[in-house]
Structure formats: C-alpha cells, structure tokens
Design a protein around this motif. Structure first.
Motif, PDB file in Angstrom:
ATOM      1  N   LYS A   3       0.666  -1.216   0.293  1.00 41.51           N
ATOM      2  CA  LYS A   3      -0.052  -0.120   0.048  1.00 41.51           C
ATOM      3  C   LYS A   3       0.858   1.205   0.146  1.00 41.51           C
ATOM      4  CE  LYS A   3      -0.646  -0.434   4.963  1.00 41.51           C
ATOM      5  NZ  LYS A   3      -1.737  -0.698   6.018  1.00 41.51           N
ATOM      6  N   HIS A   4       1.983   1.198   0.854  1.00 37.92           N
ATOM      7  CA  HIS A   4       2.911   2.320   0.668  1.00 37.92           C
ATOM      8  C   HIS A   4       3.701   2.482  -0.652  1.00 37.92           C
ATOM      9  CE1 HIS A   4       1.817   1.638   5.212  1.00 37.92           C
ATOM     10  NE2 HIS A   4       1.836   3.039   5.109  1.00 37.92           N
ATOM     11  N   GLY A   5       4.150   1.295  -1.286  1.00 35.20           N
ATOM     12  CA  GLY A   5       4.735   1.511  -2.702  1.00 35.20           C
ATOM     13  C   GLY A   5       3.699   2.173  -3.376  1.00 35.20           C
ATOM     14  N   ILE A   6       2.164   1.861  -3.427  1.00 38.49           N
ATOM     15  CA  ILE A   6       1.355   2.532  -4.255  1.00 38.49           C
ATOM     16  C   ILE A   6       1.311   3.781  -3.952  1.00 38.49           C
ATOM     17  CG2 ILE A   6      -1.035   2.295  -5.125  1.00 38.49           C
ATOM     18  CD1 ILE A   6      -0.943  -0.757  -4.702  1.00 38.49           C
ATOM     19  N   LEU A   7       0.912   4.066  -2.891  1.00 37.42           N
ATOM     20  CA  LEU A   7       0.813   5.466  -2.164  1.00 37.42           C
ATOM     21  C   LEU A   7       2.200   6.269  -2.877  1.00 37.42           C
ATOM     22  CD1 LEU A   7      -0.638   5.265   1.237  1.00 37.42           C
ATOM     23  CD2 LEU A   7      -1.718   6.175  -0.569  1.00 37.42           C
ATOM     24  N   GLY A   8       3.092   5.807  -2.743  1.00 37.20           N
ATOM     25  CA  GLY A   8       4.474   6.481  -3.175  1.00 37.20           C
ATOM     26  C   GLY A   8       4.444   6.759  -4.798  1.00 37.20           C
ATOM     27  N   LEU A   9       3.962   6.077  -5.498  1.00 35.33           N
ATOM     28  CA  LEU A   9       4.072   6.141  -6.782  1.00 35.33           C
ATOM     29  C   LEU A   9       2.902   7.175  -7.136  1.00 35.33           C
ATOM     30  CD1 LEU A   9       4.123   2.430  -8.471  1.00 35.33           C
ATOM     31  CD2 LEU A   9       5.930   4.176  -8.330  1.00 35.33           C
ATOM     32  N   LEU A  10       1.716   7.025  -6.565  1.00 33.37           N
ATOM     33  CA  LEU A  10       0.630   8.042  -6.904  1.00 33.37           C
ATOM     34  C   LEU A  10       1.270   9.444  -6.254  1.00 33.37           C
ATOM     35  CD1 LEU A  10      -2.565   6.002  -5.835  1.00 33.37           C
ATOM     36  CD2 LEU A  10      -1.631   6.591  -8.193  1.00 33.37           C
ATOM     37  N   ASN A  11       2.029   9.517  -5.382  1.00 32.21           N
ATOM     38  CA  ASN A  11       2.703  10.698  -4.953  1.00 32.21           C
ATOM     39  C   ASN A  11       3.191  11.685  -5.991  1.00 32.21           C
ATOM     40  OD1 ASN A  11       2.680  12.684  -2.710  1.00 32.21           O
ATOM     41  ND2 ASN A  11       4.790  12.124  -2.850  1.00 32.21           N
ATOM     42  N   VAL A  52      -6.580   7.258  -1.367  1.00 30.29           N
ATOM     43  CA  VAL A  52      -6.773   7.650  -2.699  1.00 30.29           C
ATOM     44  C   VAL A  52      -8.101   7.765  -3.302  1.00 30.29           C
ATOM     45  CG1 VAL A  52      -4.757   6.003  -3.236  1.00 30.29           C
ATOM     46  CG2 VAL A  52      -7.138   5.232  -3.529  1.00 30.29           C
ATOM     47  N   SER A  53      -8.240   8.547  -4.127  1.00 32.68           N
ATOM     48  CA  SER A  53      -9.262   8.731  -4.849  1.00 32.68           C
ATOM     49  C   SER A  53      -9.351   8.337  -6.440  1.00 32.68           C
ATOM     50  CB  SER A  53     -10.013  10.415  -4.795  1.00 32.68           C
ATOM     51  OG  SER A  53      -9.074  11.057  -5.854  1.00 32.68           O
ATOM     52  N   ASP A  54     -10.521   8.300  -6.795  1.00 39.27           N
ATOM     53  CA  ASP A  54     -10.428   7.800  -8.346  1.00 39.27           C
ATOM     54  C   ASP A  54     -11.444   8.440  -9.257  1.00 39.27           C
ATOM     55  OD1 ASP A  54     -12.673   6.102  -7.426  1.00 39.27           O
ATOM     56  OD2 ASP A  54     -12.294   4.538  -8.462  1.00 39.27           O
ATOM     57  N   MET A  55     -11.200   8.574 -10.321  1.00 41.50           N
ATOM     58  CA  MET A  55     -12.240   9.200 -11.288  1.00 41.50           C
ATOM     59  C   MET A  55     -12.139   8.384 -12.662  1.00 41.50           C
ATOM     60  SD  MET A  55     -11.816  13.089 -13.122  1.00 41.50           S
ATOM     61  CE  MET A  55     -10.149  12.475 -13.920  1.00 41.50           C
ATOM     62  N   SER A  56     -13.451   8.095 -12.995  1.00 38.85           N
ATOM     63  CA  SER A  56     -13.723   7.181 -14.142  1.00 38.85           C
ATOM     64  C   SER A  56     -13.633   8.152 -15.564  1.00 38.85           C
ATOM     65  CB  SER A  56     -15.143   6.604 -14.192  1.00 38.85           C
ATOM     66  OG  SER A  56     -15.331   5.819 -15.065  1.00 38.85           O
ATOM     67  N   ILE A  57     -13.092   7.471 -16.252  1.00 36.55           N
ATOM     68  CA  ILE A  57     -12.679   8.130 -17.453  1.00 36.55           C
ATOM     69  C   ILE A  57     -13.098   7.394 -18.694  1.00 36.55           C
ATOM     70  CG2 ILE A  57     -10.873   8.718 -19.009  1.00 36.55           C
ATOM     71  CD1 ILE A  57      -8.934   9.428 -16.699  1.00 36.55           C
ATOM     72  N   HIS A  58     -13.961   8.042 -19.382  1.00 35.30           N
ATOM     73  CA  HIS A  58     -14.869   6.950 -20.554  1.00 35.30           C
ATOM     74  C   HIS A  58     -13.855   7.129 -21.754  1.00 35.30           C
ATOM     75  CE1 HIS A  58     -17.837   5.731 -23.290  1.00 35.30           C
ATOM     76  NE2 HIS A  58     -17.562   6.750 -24.107  1.00 35.30           N
ATOM     77  N   ASN A  76      -0.211  12.174   3.966  1.00 37.58           N
ATOM     78  CA  ASN A  76      -0.180  12.146   5.063  1.00 37.58           C
ATOM     79  C   ASN A  76       0.443  10.777   5.674  1.00 37.58           C
ATOM     80  OD1 ASN A  76      -0.441  14.902   5.661  1.00 37.58           O
ATOM     81  ND2 ASN A  76      -2.632  14.697   6.158  1.00 37.58           N
ATOM     82  N   GLU A  77      -0.381   9.758   5.200  1.00 38.63           N
ATOM     83  CA  GLU A  77       0.041   8.658   5.642  1.00 38.63           C
ATOM     84  C   GLU A  77       1.253   7.794   5.133  1.00 38.63           C
ATOM     85  OE1 GLU A  77       0.160   4.416   6.641  1.00 38.63           O
ATOM     86  OE2 GLU A  77      -0.803   6.206   7.577  1.00 38.63           O
ATOM     87  N   LEU A  78       1.574   8.461   3.917  1.00 37.29           N
ATOM     88  CA  LEU A  78       2.863   8.165   3.221  1.00 37.29           C
ATOM     89  C   LEU A  78       3.982   8.706   3.975  1.00 37.29           C
ATOM     90  CD1 LEU A  78       4.619   6.880   0.833  1.00 37.29           C
ATOM     91  CD2 LEU A  78       4.126   9.195  -0.305  1.00 37.29           C
TER      92      LEU A  78
END
Length: 186
Positions: A3-11, A52-58, A76-78
C-alpha cells in the motif's frame, strides 16, 4: 508495504491501475514483488481508507478506466510511514527457510533445484541490467529529479543483491557436486 509503494507512486502523479502495475514492474519490482491482482485489490483498500480517490474516464470502444490520485490523507499516511522508526535489520526469507530443510531431499534433486534458482537469478539480472534507463526515463517525468537518486540506489541494491545471490548459488552447487564426487570416489 504494498500500500505504501502504491501511495509513493501516486505521490508522483495520478495513474490508472494499469499504469501503476507497469511502473511497479519497471521500478519497485527490483526489490518488492507484487501481482497485478494484489495491486488492484490494494487500490480498493486505499480508496476505502480515503488515501486515494479515483475518477472514471470514458473511452470510446473500450471499457472506462479509473484514474487514481493520492489524497491529502494519503500523503500524510505516506509521510507517516516514511518517518516511522523501523531501522532494525531483519531478515525474513521464505526461500532460506526452505533451503535450511532441503537436507530431507536427495542431493541430485537439490542440485537441480539450485540450478533452477540460478537460472531465475540470471533472468532477473538480465531484466535489472536495463533499469538505469528506466530510472532516467522516470526522472524526466517528475517535478523534482533529485528524487530519482533514491530510485537509483534501490535499483543498485537489487543488482548487487542479485550478484551476491548468484555467487552464493554457484558456490552451493559446487559444494553439492563436490560432495557427490567424494561419495563416488569412496
């Protein structure tokens, strides 16, 4: 940890699950392994936690895709995780546990097992040899290229670890083959 690896990438920027998987395979995979299904499952947990949040893209003619972004709570968690005092050296290696007990099997079978590990190590080393190009590529994609120094250090660790692992496997195979030769000489 995943989870922290994914947060790091999304950062570094918003990504689809597919983008995260590709980036993971081209970077974190040199020292942390994760399956695609684990990444997608973890994204749902991160979303549930509000990190994380997500947005759907058509997309025309294709299924819609979700673009994931790190939230302030996720940042903050990261940062909390990065500043956690967990510098204690620990080794937890399931492969070493299995090897410790391989004396229960025949030596020829063990030699073949170690040769298989050696082939896997060689395959991994071929993959990791191209990683400096990946670091350079990702360096150009982030606002602060200085951060890529830390990526480079982890890739170097992965490569050096693989070299030592390979040398150790060769030594083990040699010792087992010498044992067979001694037993047949008697």
């Amino acid at each position: 940890m995943l989870k922290h690896g994914i947060l790091g990438l999304l950062n570094y920027g918003s990504m689809t699950g597919y983008d995260i998987m590709l980036t993971f395979r081209n970077s974190l995979n040199y020292f942390w392994n994760a399956q695609t299904s684990q990444i997608y499952r973890e994204l749902q947990t991160l979303k549930k936690n509000g990190w994380v949040s997500d947005m759907s893209i058509h997309q025309e003619g294709k299924p819609d895709k979700n673009l994931f972004s790190i939230t302030e709570s996720g940042k903050n968690e990261l940062k909390r995780w990065l500043t956690e005092d967990d510098t204690e050296f620990r080794m937890r290696n399931p492969l070493m546990m299995k090897i410790f007990f391989r004396g229960e099997l025949g030596i020829e079978e063990n030699i073949e097992y170690f040769k298989k590990l050696l082939n896997q190590c060689d395959d991994f080393m071929k993959l990791i040899e191209k990683s400096p190009f990946d670091v350079d590529m990702y360096e150009g994609m982030i606002e602060n290229p200085e951060k890529a120094l830390y990526w480079k250090m982890t890739v170097e660790f992965g490569f050096m670890y693989s070299q030592i692992y390979r040398e150790w496997l060769e030594k083990c195979i040699k010792e087992m083959e010498e044992l067979i030769n001694e037993n047949t000489a008697d």
